[in-house]
Structure formats: structure tokens, C-alpha cells
Design a protein around this motif. Structure first.
Motif, PDB file in Angstrom:
ATOM      1  N   SER A 155      78.289  -4.101  10.987  1.00 62.83           N
ATOM      2  CA  SER A 155      79.464  -4.650  10.343  1.00 62.83           C
ATOM      3  C   SER A 155      79.834  -4.295   9.615  1.00 62.83           C
ATOM      4  CB  SER A 155      79.979  -6.728  10.742  1.00 62.83           C
ATOM      5  OG  SER A 155      78.856  -6.910  10.463  1.00 62.83           O
ATOM      6  N   THR A 156      81.134  -4.409   9.296  1.00 58.36           N
ATOM      7  CA  THR A 156      82.039  -4.001   7.646  1.00 58.36           C
ATOM      8  C   THR A 156      82.848  -5.725   7.481  1.00 58.36           C
ATOM      9  OG1 THR A 156      82.111  -2.304   8.745  1.00 58.36           O
ATOM     10  CG2 THR A 156      83.543  -2.112   6.905  1.00 58.36           C
ATOM     11  N   PRO A 157      82.386  -5.860   6.432  1.00 57.22           N
ATOM     12  CA  PRO A 157      83.507  -6.688   5.659  1.00 57.22           C
ATOM     13  C   PRO A 157      84.648  -6.751   5.824  1.00 57.22           C
ATOM     14  CG  PRO A 157      81.532  -6.074   3.974  1.00 57.22           C
ATOM     15  CD  PRO A 157      81.617  -5.226   5.127  1.00 57.22           C
ATOM     16  N   ALA A 158      85.547  -7.072   6.143  1.00 51.61           N
ATOM     17  CA  ALA A 158      87.282  -7.374   6.264  1.00 51.61           C
ATOM     18  C   ALA A 158      87.998  -6.322   4.986  1.00 51.61           C
ATOM     19  CB  ALA A 158      88.439  -8.408   7.031  1.00 51.61           C
ATOM     20  N   ALA A 159      87.659  -7.060   4.112  1.00 52.27           N
ATOM     21  CA  ALA A 159      87.969  -6.259   2.914  1.00 52.27           C
ATOM     22  C   ALA A 159      87.916  -4.737   3.061  1.00 52.27           C
ATOM     23  CB  ALA A 159      87.251  -7.195   1.865  1.00 52.27           C
ATOM     24  N   ASN A 160      86.726  -4.025   3.101  1.00 49.64           N
ATOM     25  CA  ASN A 160      86.268  -2.915   3.201  1.00 49.64           C
ATOM     26  C   ASN A 160      87.051  -2.557   4.660  1.00 49.64           C
ATOM     27  OD1 ASN A 160      84.240  -3.295   1.183  1.00 49.64           O
ATOM     28  ND2 ASN A 160      82.304  -3.043   2.823  1.00 49.64           N
ATOM     29  N   ILE A 161      87.895  -3.145   5.101  1.00 50.22           N
ATOM     30  CA  ILE A 161      88.196  -2.164   6.505  1.00 50.22           C
ATOM     31  C   ILE A 161      89.992  -2.424   5.255  1.00 50.22           C
ATOM     32  CG2 ILE A 161      90.361  -2.417   8.130  1.00 50.22           C
ATOM     33  CD1 ILE A 161      87.342  -4.353   9.016  1.00 50.22           C
ATOM     34  N   ALA A 162      90.002  -3.114   4.781  1.00 50.41           N
ATOM     35  CA  ALA A 162      91.557  -2.841   4.301  1.00 50.41           C
ATOM     36  C   ALA A 162      91.128  -1.939   2.945  1.00 50.41           C
ATOM     37  CB  ALA A 162      92.144  -4.477   3.356  1.00 50.41           C
ATOM     38  N   ASP A 163      90.903  -1.691   2.651  1.00 53.45           N
ATOM     39  CA  ASP A 163      90.474  -0.734   1.229  1.00 53.45           C
ATOM     40  C   ASP A 163      90.383   0.769   2.022  1.00 53.45           C
ATOM     41  OD1 ASP A 163      89.723  -1.916  -0.977  1.00 53.45           O
ATOM     42  OD2 ASP A 163      87.730  -2.264  -0.693  1.00 53.45           O
ATOM     43  N   ALA A 165      91.783   1.237   4.898  1.00 49.66           N
ATOM     44  CA  ALA A 165      93.463   1.664   5.568  1.00 49.66           C
ATOM     45  C   ALA A 165      93.707   2.130   4.339  1.00 49.66           C
ATOM     46  CB  ALA A 165      93.848   0.412   6.441  1.00 49.66           C
ATOM     47  N   VAL A 166      93.825   1.474   2.854  1.00 47.59           N
ATOM     48  CA  VAL A 166      94.674   2.054   1.523  1.00 47.59           C
ATOM     49  C   VAL A 166      94.544   3.970   1.738  1.00 47.59           C
ATOM     50  CG1 VAL A 166      95.463   1.642  -0.923  1.00 47.59           C
ATOM     51  CG2 VAL A 166      95.104  -0.516   1.073  1.00 47.59           C
ATOM     52  N   SER A 167      93.292   3.727   1.494  1.00 47.03           N
ATOM     53  CA  SER A 167      92.922   5.411   1.136  1.00 47.03           C
ATOM     54  C   SER A 167      93.353   6.038   1.593  1.00 47.03           C
ATOM     55  CB  SER A 167      91.292   4.853   1.007  1.00 47.03           C
ATOM     56  OG  SER A 167      90.246   4.322   0.117  1.00 47.03           O
ATOM     57  N   ALA A 168      93.600   5.566   3.243  1.00 45.25           N
ATOM     58  CA  ALA A 168      94.163   6.820   4.082  1.00 45.25           C
ATOM     59  C   ALA A 168      95.088   6.987   3.812  1.00 45.25           C
ATOM     60  CB  ALA A 168      93.850   6.095   5.993  1.00 45.25           C
ATOM     61  N   LEU A 169      95.832   6.330   3.483  1.00 38.35           N
ATOM     62  CA  LEU A 169      97.251   6.024   3.030  1.00 38.35           C
ATOM     63  C   LEU A 169      98.070   6.518   1.452  1.00 38.35           C
ATOM     64  CD1 LEU A 169      98.746   2.615   4.617  1.00 38.35           C
ATOM     65  CD2 LEU A 169      98.846   5.223   5.507  1.00 38.35           C
ATOM     66  N   VAL A 170      96.388   7.148   0.805  1.00 38.07           N
ATOM     67  CA  VAL A 170      97.191   7.541  -0.599  1.00 38.07           C
ATOM     68  C   VAL A 170      96.407   8.340   0.320  1.00 38.07           C
ATOM     69  CG1 VAL A 170      95.604   7.959  -2.758  1.00 38.07           C
ATOM     70  CG2 VAL A 170      96.167   5.379  -1.644  1.00 38.07           C
ATOM     71  N   ASN A 171      95.946   8.473   0.740  1.00 33.29           N
ATOM     72  CA  ASN A 171      95.319  10.614   0.616  1.00 33.29           C
ATOM     73  C   ASN A 171      96.725  11.611   2.159  1.00 33.29           C
ATOM     74  OD1 ASN A 171      92.946  10.263   0.275  1.00 33.29           O
ATOM     75  ND2 ASN A 171      92.096   9.568   2.052  1.00 33.29           N
ATOM     76  N   LEU A 172      97.570  10.531   1.955  1.00 34.35           N
ATOM     77  CA  LEU A 172      98.376  10.861   2.730  1.00 34.35           C
ATOM     78  C   LEU A 172      99.554  10.839   2.032  1.00 34.35           C
ATOM     79  CD1 LEU A 172      98.530   8.959   6.173  1.00 34.35           C
ATOM     80  CD2 LEU A 172      98.029  11.301   5.777  1.00 34.35           C
ATOM     81  N   ALA A 198      93.834   0.246  13.327  1.00 37.31           N
ATOM     82  CA  ALA A 198      94.809  -0.498  13.500  1.00 37.31           C
ATOM     83  C   ALA A 198      95.919  -0.559  12.479  1.00 37.31           C
ATOM     84  CB  ALA A 198      95.163  -1.903  14.235  1.00 37.31           C
ATOM     85  N   LEU A 199      95.090  -0.738  11.403  1.00 36.52           N
ATOM     86  CA  LEU A 199      96.442  -1.109  10.516  1.00 36.52           C
ATOM     87  C   LEU A 199      96.990   0.596   9.571  1.00 36.52           C
ATOM     88  CD1 LEU A 199      93.909  -3.069   8.005  1.00 36.52           C
ATOM     89  CD2 LEU A 199      95.840  -3.663   8.688  1.00 36.52           C
ATOM     90  N   ILE A 200      96.396   1.123   9.570  1.00 31.10           N
ATOM     91  CA  ILE A 200      96.841   2.741   9.321  1.00 31.10           C
ATOM     92  C   ILE A 200      97.980   2.566  10.166  1.00 31.10           C
ATOM     93  CG2 ILE A 200      97.112   4.938   8.935  1.00 31.10           C
ATOM     94  CD1 ILE A 200      93.559   4.514   8.797  1.00 31.10           C
ATOM     95  N   PRO A 201      98.500   2.740  11.117  1.00 24.91           N
ATOM     96  CA  PRO A 201      99.793   3.176  11.711  1.00 24.91           C
ATOM     97  C   PRO A 201     101.199   2.137  11.867  1.00 24.91           C
ATOM     98  CG  PRO A 201      98.116   2.342  13.500  1.00 24.91           C
ATOM     99  CD  PRO A 201      97.236   2.998  12.515  1.00 24.91           C
ATOM    100  N   ALA A 202      99.930   0.536  11.939  1.00 26.63           N
ATOM    101  CA  ALA A 202     101.619  -0.525  11.308  1.00 26.63           C
ATOM    102  C   ALA A 202     101.372   0.009   9.657  1.00 26.63           C
ATOM    103  CB  ALA A 202     100.374  -1.894  11.679  1.00 26.63           C
ATOM    104  N   ALA A 203     100.600   0.301   9.129  1.00 26.06           N
ATOM    105  CA  ALA A 203     100.959   0.196   7.771  1.00 26.06           C
ATOM    106  C   ALA A 203     102.579   1.035   7.975  1.00 26.06           C
ATOM    107  CB  ALA A 203     100.070   0.526   6.591  1.00 26.06           C
ATOM    108  N   LEU A 204     101.475   2.367   8.240  1.00 25.56           N
ATOM    109  CA  LEU A 204     102.849   2.999   7.686  1.00 25.56           C
ATOM    110  C   LEU A 204     104.628   2.964   8.465  1.00 25.56           C
ATOM    111  CD1 LEU A 204     101.046   6.231   8.832  1.00 25.56           C
ATOM    112  CD2 LEU A 204     101.816   5.928   6.864  1.00 25.56           C
TER     113      LEU A 204
END
Length: 209
Positions: A155-163, A165-172, A198-204
Motif C-alpha cells: 500500500s502507498t500513502p496518499a501523499a505519495n500518490i499526489a507527489d 502525480a505532480v512529478s509526472a506533470l512536471v516531467n510533461l 486517475a489524478l494525472i488526466p484529471a489534473a491535465l
């Protein structure tokens, strides 16, 4: 100790204002944010004040509101951040923008201030992250939540999920603060359904609006 001044604006300079308080002129160093909100010379205003007393001087620092003064005091807790550097930071980032930059660990945003290099900017966002934790993803919509794989041993902490997702967007190619804001909005809307995928496309989608 002076904590507030109310009087007439006598002088507005590049980095300070002089207030005429019953015939006595008080010089208070200010951020550009505060100076930009000063009324015209001769008009009444009020400043929140932080007084610094040293062996060779007494300096007054003025703020348009208590929130800016609170941030000034918080920033000075970081090693290497003096009063002038604090005002430089507050000149380019308002209180809300500072919360966002620190929560997003956006060193580049803080480094926009005069006199703040990458190393010091990194120290600021790192040392203050826990102090603004209640504004971060870990303390907001995703606080104490897990991913759909919560019951598994990985299992992964939710804060890490957000991090992630943010990193993925920064890489874009998106700025870290903009990416962070978009992820926050997406996470708040998705609640328990928030996963990296789910977060990445929603954030985009948020970023495209």
C-alpha cells in the motif's frame, strides 16, 4: 516594542515608507506587496509592525496585514534568511502563493526573490514544509487515505500518490506550483478514487481550463 502604527503617509520610497504618527515620523521597511497597497502621501493608513532591536540599530518592518507579518516571522526561522531576504521573498510571493510554493516544494518559485539562490530556496521549502502541512495534500483531501491497493502489503500513502502525480506533470513541462494546484483540485473532486493513474488526466484537464 512597536507592533502597530497608524498615521499619515509621509514618504513612500523604494523599500520603505515613512508614517507621520502625531508629528513623529516612523520609517518602516516593507515588501513591494505592502508598498503597492499604500495610499497616497497625506492619506491615513495602518501597518502591522515587527520591531528588530540590535546593538547598533532599531529597525521597523511594516506589513499590510497580519498574515504577511506572520510569514515574515516564519521565514526568519530558517537559517540564512534575514529580514531583507524575507521582504524580497514577500515582494514576489504573497502569503497564499508561499503556501502553495512550499507545499509543492517549488524551489524555483522561491528563488525568484532577489538574494535567494537555489540552495537557500531549497532549504526554505524543506524546513517550512511541515509548518504548512495543514495546507498540503497530506493534510487536505487526501489526508490519511490509501490507494485502492491499501489492503495489499504494498500500500502507498496518499501523499505519495499526489507527489507522483505532480512529478509526472512536471516531467510533461508544467511548473511545479501549477501542477500542485491542479492535483489538489483533482484530488478534492475524486476523494477515495484518487490514484496516480486517475489524478494525472484529471489534473491535465484542470490545467487546460
Amino acid at each position: 516594542m512597536i507592533s502597530m502604527l497608524k498615521g499619515l503617509v509621509d514618504t513612500i520610497a523604494e523599500d520603505y515608507v515613512v508614517l507621520d504618527v502625531n508629528g513623529v515620523g516612523y520609517q518602516a521597511f516593507c515588501s513591494r506587496r505592502t508598498l503597492s497597497q499604500m495610499p497616497s502621501v497625506g492619506e491615513a493608513t495602518r501597518l502591522e509592525i515587527e520591531t528588530h532591536v540590535r546593538e547598533d540599530h532599531i529597525h521597523l518592518y511594516g506589513f499590510i496585514d497580519e498574515m504577511e507579518r506572520d510569514w515574515f516571522k516564519l521565514l526568519t526561522t530558517v537559517q540564512g534568511v534575514g529580514a531583507r531576504v524575507c521582504l524580497a521573498i514577500l515582494s514576489v510571493l504573497g502569503p497564499d502563493e508561499l503556501v502553495q510554493a512550499i507545499a509543492a516544494q517549488d524551489k524555483a518559485a522561491v528563488a525568484r526573490a532577489n538574494g535567494v539562490g537555489p540552495k537557500l530556496a531549497g532549504r526554505i521549502v524543506l524546513e517550512l514544509k511541515d509548518k504548512v502541512a495543514k495546507f498540503s495534500l497530506g493534510g487536505a483531501a487526501l489526508a490519511d487515505k490509501k490507494t485502492a491497493a491499501k489492503e495489499s502489503t504494498a500500500s502507498t500513502p496518499a501523499a505519495n500518490i499526489a507527489d507522483d502525480a505532480v512529478s509526472a506533470l512536471v516531467n510533461l513541462g508544467y511548473g511545479r506550483s501549477d501542477a500542485y494546484t491542479a492535483v489538489v483540485k483533482a484530488a478534492q473532486a475524486m476523494g477515495d478514487a484518487a490514484t496516480v493513474e486517475a489524478l494525472i488526466p484529471a489534473a491535465l484537464k484542470e490545467l487546460s481550463q
